[in-house]
Design a protein around this motif. Structure first.
Motif, mmCIF file in Angstrom:
data_model
loop_
_atom_site.group_PDB
_atom_site.id
_atom_site.type_symbol
_atom_site.label_atom_id
_atom_site.label_comp_id
_atom_site.label_asym_id
_atom_site.label_seq_id
_atom_site.Cartn_x
_atom_site.Cartn_y
_atom_site.Cartn_z
ATOM 1 N N LEU A 56 30.678 20.724 54.792
ATOM 2 C CA LEU A 56 30.972 19.145 55.563
ATOM 3 C C LEU A 56 32.507 18.810 54.799
ATOM 4 O O LEU A 56 32.757 19.151 53.648
ATOM 5 N N GLY A 57 33.157 18.002 55.670
ATOM 6 C CA GLY A 57 34.485 17.392 55.170
ATOM 7 C C GLY A 57 34.199 16.370 54.067
ATOM 8 O O GLY A 57 33.087 15.770 54.179
ATOM 9 N N GLU A 58 35.269 16.117 53.568
ATOM 10 C CA GLU A 58 35.113 14.786 52.605
ATOM 11 C C GLU A 58 35.724 13.590 53.207
ATOM 12 O O GLU A 58 37.163 13.771 53.939
ATOM 13 N N LEU A 59 35.212 12.520 53.263
ATOM 14 C CA LEU A 59 35.649 11.384 54.033
ATOM 15 C C LEU A 59 36.606 10.687 52.939
ATOM 16 O O LEU A 59 37.730 10.190 53.487
ATOM 17 N N PHE A 60 36.437 10.777 51.532
ATOM 18 C CA PHE A 60 37.086 9.757 50.691
ATOM 19 C C PHE A 60 38.091 10.600 50.044
ATOM 20 O O PHE A 60 37.578 11.772 49.544
ATOM 21 N N THR A 61 39.538 10.449 49.949
ATOM 22 C CA THR A 61 40.661 11.146 49.192
ATOM 23 C C THR A 61 40.993 10.039 48.102
ATOM 24 O O THR A 61 41.469 9.043 48.583
ATOM 25 N N PRO A 62 41.219 10.639 46.951
ATOM 26 C CA PRO A 62 41.951 9.484 45.956
ATOM 27 C C PRO A 62 43.302 9.175 46.803
ATOM 28 O O PRO A 62 44.324 10.118 46.771
ATOM 29 N N VAL A 63 43.675 7.947 47.080
ATOM 30 C CA VAL A 63 44.954 7.724 47.360
ATOM 31 C C VAL A 63 45.552 6.348 46.780
ATOM 32 O O VAL A 63 44.605 5.647 46.356
ATOM 33 N N GLU A 64 46.658 6.237 46.328
ATOM 34 C CA GLU A 64 47.267 5.075 45.803
ATOM 35 C C GLU A 64 47.265 4.072 46.522
ATOM 36 O O GLU A 64 47.827 4.121 47.806
ATOM 37 N N THR A 65 46.898 2.809 46.214
ATOM 38 C CA THR A 65 47.010 1.688 47.272
ATOM 39 C C THR A 65 48.348 1.203 47.153
ATOM 40 O O THR A 65 49.162 1.341 46.088
ATOM 41 N N PRO A 66 49.026 0.714 48.422
ATOM 42 C CA PRO A 66 50.481 0.399 48.368
ATOM 43 C C PRO A 66 50.845 -0.691 47.656
ATOM 44 O O PRO A 66 49.910 -1.488 47.443
ATOM 45 N N GLU A 67 52.221 -0.811 47.325
ATOM 46 C CA GLU A 67 52.352 -1.871 45.901
ATOM 47 C C GLU A 67 52.355 -3.212 47.123
ATOM 48 O O GLU A 67 52.672 -3.274 48.273
ATOM 49 N N ALA A 68 51.947 -4.288 46.500
ATOM 50 C CA ALA A 68 51.890 -5.436 47.123
ATOM 51 C C ALA A 68 53.454 -6.023 47.478
ATOM 52 O O ALA A 68 54.350 -5.733 46.823
ATOM 53 N N PRO A 69 53.644 -6.916 48.658
ATOM 54 C CA PRO A 69 54.969 -7.217 49.016
ATOM 55 C C PRO A 69 55.692 -8.133 47.847
ATOM 56 O O PRO A 69 54.898 -8.950 47.143
ATOM 57 N N ASN A 70 56.783 -7.898 47.704
ATOM 58 C CA ASN A 70 57.763 -8.637 46.885
ATOM 59 C C ASN A 70 57.853 -10.014 47.204
ATOM 60 O O ASN A 70 58.132 -10.465 48.147
ATOM 61 N N ARG A 71 57.653 -11.117 46.017
ATOM 62 C CA ARG A 71 57.645 -12.385 46.617
ATOM 63 C C ARG A 71 59.158 -12.913 46.706
ATOM 64 O O ARG A 71 59.405 -13.901 47.293
ATOM 65 N N GLY A 72 60.069 -12.338 46.004
ATOM 66 C CA GLY A 72 61.340 -12.638 46.094
ATOM 67 C C GLY A 72 61.618 -13.690 45.004
ATOM 68 O O GLY A 72 60.711 -14.516 44.656
ATOM 69 N N PHE A 73 62.801 -13.873 44.639
ATOM 70 C CA PHE A 73 63.446 -14.705 43.586
ATOM 71 C C PHE A 73 63.262 -16.264 43.969
ATOM 72 O O PHE A 73 62.480 -16.792 43.218
ATOM 73 N N PHE A 74 63.594 -16.581 45.247
ATOM 74 C CA PHE A 74 63.681 -17.969 45.221
ATOM 75 C C PHE A 74 62.302 -18.619 45.481
ATOM 76 O O PHE A 74 61.799 -19.422 45.207
ATOM 77 N N LYS A 75 61.443 -17.553 46.132
ATOM 78 C CA LYS A 75 59.875 -18.064 46.581
ATOM 79 C C LYS A 75 59.224 -18.110 45.087
ATOM 80 O O LYS A 75 58.206 -19.204 45.134
ATOM 81 N N GLY A 76 59.462 -17.134 44.175
ATOM 82 C CA GLY A 76 58.830 -17.323 42.765
ATOM 83 C C GLY A 76 59.346 -18.553 42.416
ATOM 84 O O GLY A 76 58.526 -19.175 41.455
ATOM 85 N N LEU A 77 60.686 -18.963 42.372
ATOM 86 C CA LEU A 77 61.193 -20.013 41.584
ATOM 87 C C LEU A 77 60.448 -21.440 42.216
ATOM 88 O O LEU A 77 60.284 -22.290 41.518
ATOM 89 N N PHE A 78 60.433 -21.528 43.550
ATOM 90 C CA PHE A 78 60.202 -22.858 44.200
ATOM 91 C C PHE A 78 58.738 -23.016 44.590
ATOM 92 O O PHE A 78 58.224 -23.822 45.107
ATOM 93 N N GLY A 79 57.970 -21.579 44.342
ATOM 94 C CA GLY A 79 56.381 -21.899 44.573
ATOM 95 C C GLY A 79 56.001 -21.548 45.706
ATOM 96 O O GLY A 79 54.930 -21.785 46.046
ATOM 97 N N GLY A 80 57.129 -20.596 46.524
ATOM 98 C CA GLY A 80 56.557 -20.023 47.888
ATOM 99 C C GLY A 80 55.574 -18.903 47.408
ATOM 100 O O GLY A 80 55.016 -18.597 46.326
ATOM 101 N N GLY A 81 55.512 -18.023 48.537
ATOM 102 C CA GLY A 81 54.656 -16.858 48.528
ATOM 103 C C GLY A 81 53.195 -17.166 48.384
ATOM 104 O O GLY A 81 52.892 -18.203 48.626
#
Length: 1126
Positions: free
Chosen positions: A1005-1030
């Motif tokens: 039987l085949g394996e359904l689950f294979t260990p894979v890294e979860t992709p990185e979360a999207p970058n919030r960006g400088f201004f969004k971080g500074l002014f509370g966006g994101g």
């Protein structure tokens, strides 16, 4: 190792088994045959299920693992990864799966069922199992939502409330969103069931809730109140967010889409009717059909995609279901072949707050799975690599061949590769998760399916895969009627006149023979070259049941002269207008049911027509459907029978050698007293094999033995017409190789009915059908010294007759001299209809029917090569004339009730009763490792195996109740412990009865689950971080945990631990993934123990602290007191 002595067995048989009987023992004193098979070699288990999930109801996709899950109306789950990785599991309750949600990249899946239960499946083991279940008692589940990387599942109900479930412990939180708190206090009406729940992609603390009536609420989870309410006067079917969380879109029951700004609840920003005609005077467009689902996906580079199902205008009558893709100013309407059940857009990211970048749409249809490429112009579809087209036309019969010659799969693949359609997407199939198993089985396996439209498909079934190799369309040989009025009045079935009923295939010589529902037989040869056949060779055969009738024409002679191609019974037709047709008074006579095409036939490489044989109408009576068929390439013969009699055809000389009513086969040996019958005037009940009933058959239908042929009554036309609709339904339901008609005189039709063939007088109108045929090189006559070619014929009354064949020498002579066919006088009797015959040599090994090796029939450039091939001696594995006279063969015969083994040529026998209360539906003599056994499937659901030649029981398992005639008609056993059947109109279930295969299954039987890294979360960006966006995150644990939200009401739902708990996982996990899973379990357990330790330490510290506080208080109290004041 057990030795088998036929004499001892015969002597002591009465003592061994009350139901067994024996005739005279064999001549030779020590017929010792070692029997290697023991009951410990047998074990029954399901291996894999192939085909399209029957009656699908829901679907989901894991964008990181790239696994697709489909749920069905019968509670089945099918998981698909890369081609070759698929898995089937089943909810015990059998309730419909209404929704599925992956715990993305966690190797787990949540299913919600129509019986208001939710289940957590562990996919980190090869056979997924349920870890937890939760059954709601007071509320009905309508919608579930599990945010990415969250352990809290929102469950919406029919009452309009939302409950929250902790996915790890599968317990309910005390936090509940009640419908009356969510809607405005001033509104008196109930908002209806919850149809949508999702959190704002940019703020997990805000939850949008869609109610069926058209009300949408944005709920603030922290403050436990509604921020905004949006109302529209049309019912809502679905809802989707823009990834920035400032807008959302709703689809409605009048075919409109409304787009809303989160902060302007007054009215929608935009209302679109994708398929509505826009009136010029600015009025509302006409209402359309409901838009059942909408998805809103954004791209970095261009316009967003709006993808929706439904919403067509009401005047598009007869229009096929459509998926609409709106992108910028373009709108593409993609027509589907079947109604849409669900669709999903596949995107590059699992994060809902990032640009989605959609690249494909998976569309789940009622009978198909389609994946559309969004990145290419014209939206082409991907070529589907899964074997989902088994039911392209309903399956009417199938055969399974394990351990085929190694060259056959490449040969079929090479001719099948040319049949591939063009115009597919150039990209790789996007559902690509999982890993293949390590298959240890290396032998080739082929499954052949015959279909209602006359097509035959060859499938590579090696290991536990299934892949289509080649498709043959047998209907090409016949002329198709252009319209209904054109239909010839000679049709014996109203629909599917080309449906395949029986297949006979010789894997070594690649000869194929098919019998169809219109009483036609087609012989095919395999060729790698294209050829154009100017005239299709046709033989017409007049098979009739006549007995002692003065006016009956003489039944054809047993032997035909060398050049003789016609007799009162047969006609060879090369020019296709039929030899004779309706006589002056309108009685149809000598006309076949189908018209063979008269124009040249271009035949592609693959299977090419060698000969068509058609049974013709006889004085107003239609030909009876064919009930048995066999082809032998070594003898150049094809033989078939029905309820009238038997015909043997020489396909090399294109002549009919033998054409006899069943009664004439007996000669003077006939054990029955029969009476003449009048020819039946009515037509056969209409209804072919086409639609194998998708519902369950009635109990009366189930109670027919699939091989018994009921007496054909002489009905008046009106009565026949009254019955025809019911019979058509039934015939379509059962559609077995044997024509099944109900017992019109209402005889007892229970499963346990015994059709004993030991009666000396039979019903005066009973017909004896030919039910089994087998070519063998053995001793056809008692006491014969030399094994010779013979044909063994089994009938529905439990008789086996041997027919001797005398063949001219191979080469030129074979084409000029006649084959002589003569009944041998050998007659064997069993109880019940004969199902299967086989022959063993003196060592107990199967003697396969002799065959010639395959040669290219169209090698025109090399005539010498062709001649050489013609002159080659056919491969015959049976003994030659020079062998000792004492050589013994064993004939194995299996009927609906008994199995019998005869020593040949002495004809001493040993008999075993298989079943008293039921009857055998399918029986095969199969090779199992070093031994041979008889495998049987009974109508009471038992699967049995008997050793050979002593017929010792080796296996008897009550496997499945026969709920459906489809199973009876498609069940087949093959070598090496393999078996299969159609579990539904769209799916093949494969099982094994071999202990070895059961043990190796886990690896395969085949394996359904294979260990894979979860992709990185999207970058919030400088201004969004500074002014509370994101994106705003939320501590759900704090909100929903027991410490803050309290406990939920116990009566609301009950927790049921699943069989696949931690212990189950320990046992099932194996390989790398297993190690990871085990490490994870160990960590979980360690974490759990550490947690408990921490709690204990904290409790001890708290108690120590309270002790010290009390001591301090005590000290202060007592500080200034004298001893006598205490």
């Amino acid at each position: 190792m057990k030795k088998f002595n036929i004499r001892k067995v015969l002597d002591g048989l009465t003592a061994v088994s009350s139901s067994s009987a024996a005739s005279q023992p064999g001549n030779k004193e020590n017929d010792l045959i070692p029997e290697t098979l023991q009951s410990e070699h047998f074990q029954l288990c399901k291996t894999v299920r192939h085909g399209f999930p029957y009656q699908p109801s829901s679907m989901t996709f894991d964008p990181v693992q790239k696994i697709l899950a489909i749920g069905t109306q019968s509670g089945a789950l099918r998981l698909f990864g890369r081609p070759g990785v698929e898995c089937y599991c089943q909810h015990d309750s059998g309730a419909a799966v209404i929704q599925l949600q992956f715990l993305i990249n966690e190797g787990a899946l949540v299913s919600a069922l129509a019986d208001d239960s939710i289940h957590l499946w562990n996919l980190r083991q090869k056979r997924p199992a349920i870890l937890h279940s939760l059954k709601f008692n007071r509320e009905r589940i309508t919608f579930c939502h599990l945010p990415f990387q969250s352990k809290w599942l929102y469950v919406g109900t029919e009452r309009g409330n939302i409950h929250i479930v902790n996915v790890e412990s599968f317990t309910l939180s005390g936090y509940v969103i009640m419908w009356n708190k969510a809607i405005e206090l001033s509104s008196k009406a109930h908002p209806g069931p919850v149809v949508h729940i999702s959190d704002n992609p940019m703020d997990e603390g805000k939850l949008i809730i869609g109610f069926e009536s058209g009300i949408v609420v944005l709920w603030d989870l922290k403050s436990k109140k509604a921020d905004y309410r949006y109302t529209y006067d049309e019912a809502i079917h679905s809802l989707a967010w823009h990834h920035e969380g400032k807008q959302f879109i709703c689809s409605h029951s009048d075919g409109t889409l409304t787009i809303w700004n989160v902060k302007s609840p007054g009215k929608p920003v935009q209302t679109i009717t994708p398929h509505g005609k826009q009136p010029k005077d600015g009025k509302k467009p006409e209402p359309c059909k409901p838009i059942l689902k909408v998805e809103y996906k954004t791209t970095r580079a261009g316009d967003p995609y709006m993808i929706l199902s439904g919403g067509l205008s009401y005047d598009t009558v007869g229009r096929r279901p459509c998926l609409t893709v709106m992108h910028g100013k373009s709108t593409a309407v993609l027509e589907m072949d079947h109604p849409i059940v669900d669709f999903l857009t596949l995107c590059e990211t699992p994060y809902p707050n990032d640009f989605q970048e959609p690249y494909a749409v998976v569309v789940l249809l009622e009978k198909d799975l389609v994946v559309i490429d969004l990145a290419q112009n014209g939206y082409p579809i991907f070529e589907n690599p899964y074997p989902l087209a088994i039911h392209e036309s309903p399956v009417t019969c199938c055969e399974y061949f394990a351990d085929c010659p190694v060259d056959i799969i490449p040969a079929l693949y090479s001719v099948g590769a040319r049949q591939k359609r063009q115009g597919y997407s150039k990209k790789e199939w996007p559902i690509s998760g999982g890993n293949w198993g390590l298959g240890t089985q290396s032998y080739p396996e082929i499954i052949i399916t015959g279909h209602a439209d006359g097509s035959v498909k060859f499938w590579d079934a090696s290991a536990i895969m299934l892949q289509v190799l080649y498709k043959l369309k047998t209907a090409k040989v016949f002329e198709k009627s252009r319209n209904k009025e054109d239909k010839p009045s000679t049709d014996i079935v109203d629909e599917d006149p080309f449906a395949i009923q029986i297949l006979s295939w010789c894997a070594e010589s690649r000869m194929l023979c098919v019998a169809g529902v219109s009483a036609h037989v087609i012989v095919y040869r395999f060729s790698k070259q294209e050829v154009t056949t100017e005239v299709v060779q046709l033989l017409e055969v007049r098979l009739q049941y006549e007995l002692n009738d003065a006016e009956s024409p003489d039944v054809g002679g047993e032997q035909l002269p060398a050049g003789g191609t016609s007799s009162p019974q047969t006609s060879v037709s090369h020019s296709h207008p039929s030899t004779s047709s309706s006589s002056s008074d309108g009685i149809r006579d000598n006309v076949p049911c189908l018209k063979v095409r008269s124009t040249p036939l271009k035949q592609s490489p693959g299977y090419q027509v060698e000969l068509v044989v058609q049974l013709v109408w006889v004085s107003g009576e239609p030909p009876q459907q064919i009930t048995s068929l066999a082809v032998n390439s070594s003898y150049g013969l094809v033989v078939f029978g029905n309820s009238n009699g038997l015909a043997v055809v020489d396909y090399l000389q294109k002549t009919v050698l033998l054409n006899l009513g069943t009664v004439e086969l007996y000669g003077s040996n006939d054990p029955y007293q029969r009476q003449p019958r009048s020819p039946r005037k009515s037509r056969q009940p209409s209804g072919g094999l086409g639609d194998i009933s998708e519902g369950s058959t009635t109990s009366e239908d189930r109670c027919k033995s699939p091989t018994s042929v009921s007496p054909a009554k002489s009905l008046s036309r009106t009565f026949s017409r009254l019955l025809s609709s019911d019979l058509a339904k039934m015939s379509r339901k059962l559609s077995l190789p044997t024509e099944l008609k109900p017992d019109l005189d209402g005889r007892d039709s229970s499963f346990s009915r015994s059709r004993s063939s030991s009666v000396t007088s039979i019903d005066k109108e009973a017909r004896e059908a030919i039910t089994s045929l087998h070519f063998a090189e053995t001793f056809a006559r008692k006491g014969e010294a030399v094994a010779t070619p013979s044909l063994w014929v089994g009938t529905s009354l439990g008789t086996v007759l041997a027919v001797a064949l005398s063949l001219p020498p191979p080469g030129e002579q074979r084409l000029l001299q006649p084959v002589i066919v003569s009944p041998s006088g050998t007659l064997i009797r069993l109880k019940g209809s004969i199902l299967r015959m086989a022959f063993l040599d003196s060592t107990g090994a199967i003697i396969p029917p002799s065959h010639e090796p395959w040669y290219e029939p169209n090698a025109f450039d090399d005539r010498d090569e062709r001649e050489k091939a013609r002159k080659r001696r056919p491969v015959s594995v049976s003994p030659s004339a020079s062998q000792e006279l004492s050589e013994t063969h064993y004939a194995v015969v299996c009927s609906e009730k008994q199995a019998k083994v005869l020593a040949l040529p002495s004809q001493a026998s040993v008999k075993h009763s298989i079943t008293e209360t039921s009857f055998v539906l399918r029986s095969d003599v199969v090779q199992m490792g070093s031994g041979v056994c008889v495998a049987c499937f009974c109508a009471n659901g038992h699967i049995m195996a008997l050793s050979l030649p002593s017929l010792r029981p080796l296996l008897d398992v009550n496997y499945l109740p026969l709920t459906d005639m489809r199973i009876a008609r498609t069940f087949c056993f093959s070598n090496n412990g393999q078996a299969m059947y159609l579990i539904s109109p769209t799916e093949i279930q494969r099982i094994t009865y071999s202990q070895d295969t059961c043990e190796n299954l886990q690896e395969m039987l085949g394996e359904l689950f294979t260990p894979v890294e979860t992709p990185e979360a999207p970058n919030r960006g400088f201004f969004k971080g500074l002014f509370g966006g994101g994106a705003q995150s939320l501590d759900r644990e704090e909100l929903f945990g027991e410490s803050v939200a309290g406990k939920a009401s116990r009566s609301l739902a009950q927790h049921i631990p699943g069989p696949g708990g931690i212990e189950g996982m320990k046992g099932a996990a194996s390989g790398v993934v297993g190690d990871l899973a085990r490490a994870r379990i160990a960590l979980d357990e360690r974490g759990q123990k550490l947690g408990e330790l921490e709690e204990r330490t904290a409790a001890m510290m708290a108690s120590a602290e309270s002790f010290s506080k009390h001591a301090h208080d005590m000290m202060l109290k007592c500080k200034d007191k004298k001893w006598y004041q205490f």
